[in-house]
Motif scaffolding. Sequence first.
Motif, PDB file in Angstrom:
ATOM      1  N   GLY A  82       0.817  -1.213   0.000  1.00 55.94           N
ATOM      2  CA  GLY A  82       0.000   0.000   0.000  1.00 55.94           C
ATOM      3  C   GLY A  82       0.849   1.261   0.000  1.00 55.94           C
ATOM      4  O   GLY A  82       0.618   2.182  -0.789  1.00 55.94           O
ATOM      5  N   VAL A  83       1.842   1.284   0.862  1.00 52.99           N
ATOM      6  CA  VAL A  83       2.707   2.470   0.960  1.00 52.99           C
ATOM      7  C   VAL A  83       3.542   2.622  -0.309  1.00 52.99           C
ATOM      8  O   VAL A  83       3.635   3.719  -0.886  1.00 52.99           O
ATOM      9  CB  VAL A  83       3.602   2.387   2.219  1.00 52.99           C
ATOM     10  CG1 VAL A  83       4.642   3.491   2.229  1.00 52.99           C
ATOM     11  CG2 VAL A  83       2.749   2.429   3.483  1.00 52.99           C
ATOM     12  N   ALA A  84       4.147   1.527  -0.774  1.00 44.44           N
ATOM     13  CA  ALA A  84       4.999   1.591  -1.973  1.00 44.44           C
ATOM     14  C   ALA A  84       4.183   1.959  -3.208  1.00 44.44           C
ATOM     15  O   ALA A  84       4.641   2.743  -4.046  1.00 44.44           O
ATOM     16  CB  ALA A  84       5.716   0.258  -2.184  1.00 44.44           C
ATOM     17  N   GLY A  85       2.984   1.400  -3.337  1.00 42.96           N
ATOM     18  CA  GLY A  85       2.136   1.732  -4.479  1.00 42.96           C
ATOM     19  C   GLY A  85       1.844   3.221  -4.537  1.00 42.96           C
ATOM     20  O   GLY A  85       1.963   3.849  -5.594  1.00 42.96           O
ATOM     21  N   TYR A  86       1.487   3.786  -3.389  1.00 40.66           N
ATOM     22  CA  TYR A  86       1.221   5.219  -3.349  1.00 40.66           C
ATOM     23  C   TYR A  86       2.487   6.004  -3.675  1.00 40.66           C
ATOM     24  O   TYR A  86       2.473   6.916  -4.505  1.00 40.66           O
ATOM     25  CB  TYR A  86       0.681   5.625  -1.972  1.00 40.66           C
ATOM     26  CG  TYR A  86       0.506   7.111  -1.844  1.00 40.66           C
ATOM     27  CD1 TYR A  86      -0.619   7.735  -2.366  1.00 40.66           C
ATOM     28  CD2 TYR A  86       1.487   7.894  -1.235  1.00 40.66           C
ATOM     29  CE1 TYR A  86      -0.778   9.109  -2.282  1.00 40.66           C
ATOM     30  CE2 TYR A  86       1.332   9.271  -1.140  1.00 40.66           C
ATOM     31  CZ  TYR A  86       0.201   9.869  -1.659  1.00 40.66           C
ATOM     32  OH  TYR A  86       0.051  11.233  -1.579  1.00 40.66           O
ATOM     33  N   LEU A  87       3.590   5.675  -3.015  1.00 44.88           N
ATOM     34  CA  LEU A  87       4.814   6.458  -3.164  1.00 44.88           C
ATOM     35  C   LEU A  87       5.387   6.412  -4.580  1.00 44.88           C
ATOM     36  O   LEU A  87       5.919   7.409  -5.063  1.00 44.88           O
ATOM     37  CB  LEU A  87       5.863   6.008  -2.147  1.00 44.88           C
ATOM     38  CG  LEU A  87       5.573   6.403  -0.696  1.00 44.88           C
ATOM     39  CD1 LEU A  87       6.650   5.844   0.230  1.00 44.88           C
ATOM     40  CD2 LEU A  87       5.438   7.908  -0.541  1.00 44.88           C
TER      41      LEU A  87
END
Length: 181
Positions: A82-87
């Motif tokens: 989730g975090v990597a996808g957003y970033l």
Amino acid sequence: MLLSRFLLAVCAIIIPISAWLFAPVDTVILSCLFGWVLLALAVIDFRSLLLPDPLTLAAALLGALMVATTRPNDWLEHLIGGVAGYLVLFLVETVYLRLRGRDGLGRGDAKLLGAIGLWVGWTRLPDVLLLASLTGLLAALTANRLLKKELSASTPVAFGPWLALAGWISWLAGPLLVPSV
């Protein structure tokens, strides 16, 4: 208009069928909800070039619920997804804006990839991005050819529908390029 409504109805029916056939058994109901949210996001983005935050948040919350109820031991992989996808898409958006001086990607796309990352985990993000990019490019080129409109660097193209499609396929098909950890 009638054709688009028919296609929307067909997609809405295909979602539970494909979830029943391909989603992990313990996630079928959540998968259907995720699929319908993705469909709504795709239609809205296609029509308006916007991905509404409440629907993107719904996709993320469904992903968090899926992980909490069916994959509690894999929470870190999904949280990183989730975090990597957003970033990743936030970085692309920011760098493009600084280099070109104009928007090239919306923040909704980053939020949507973050929500998809919660569902598929970080190891499947390359699959999602590759599939979304290829299908989006193919659709843009096909529309260009059929509508006989010239594409340029400033032609707006919705990326959300292709992220949604790629996220759904990746969720149902499992790892395509990178095996899960």
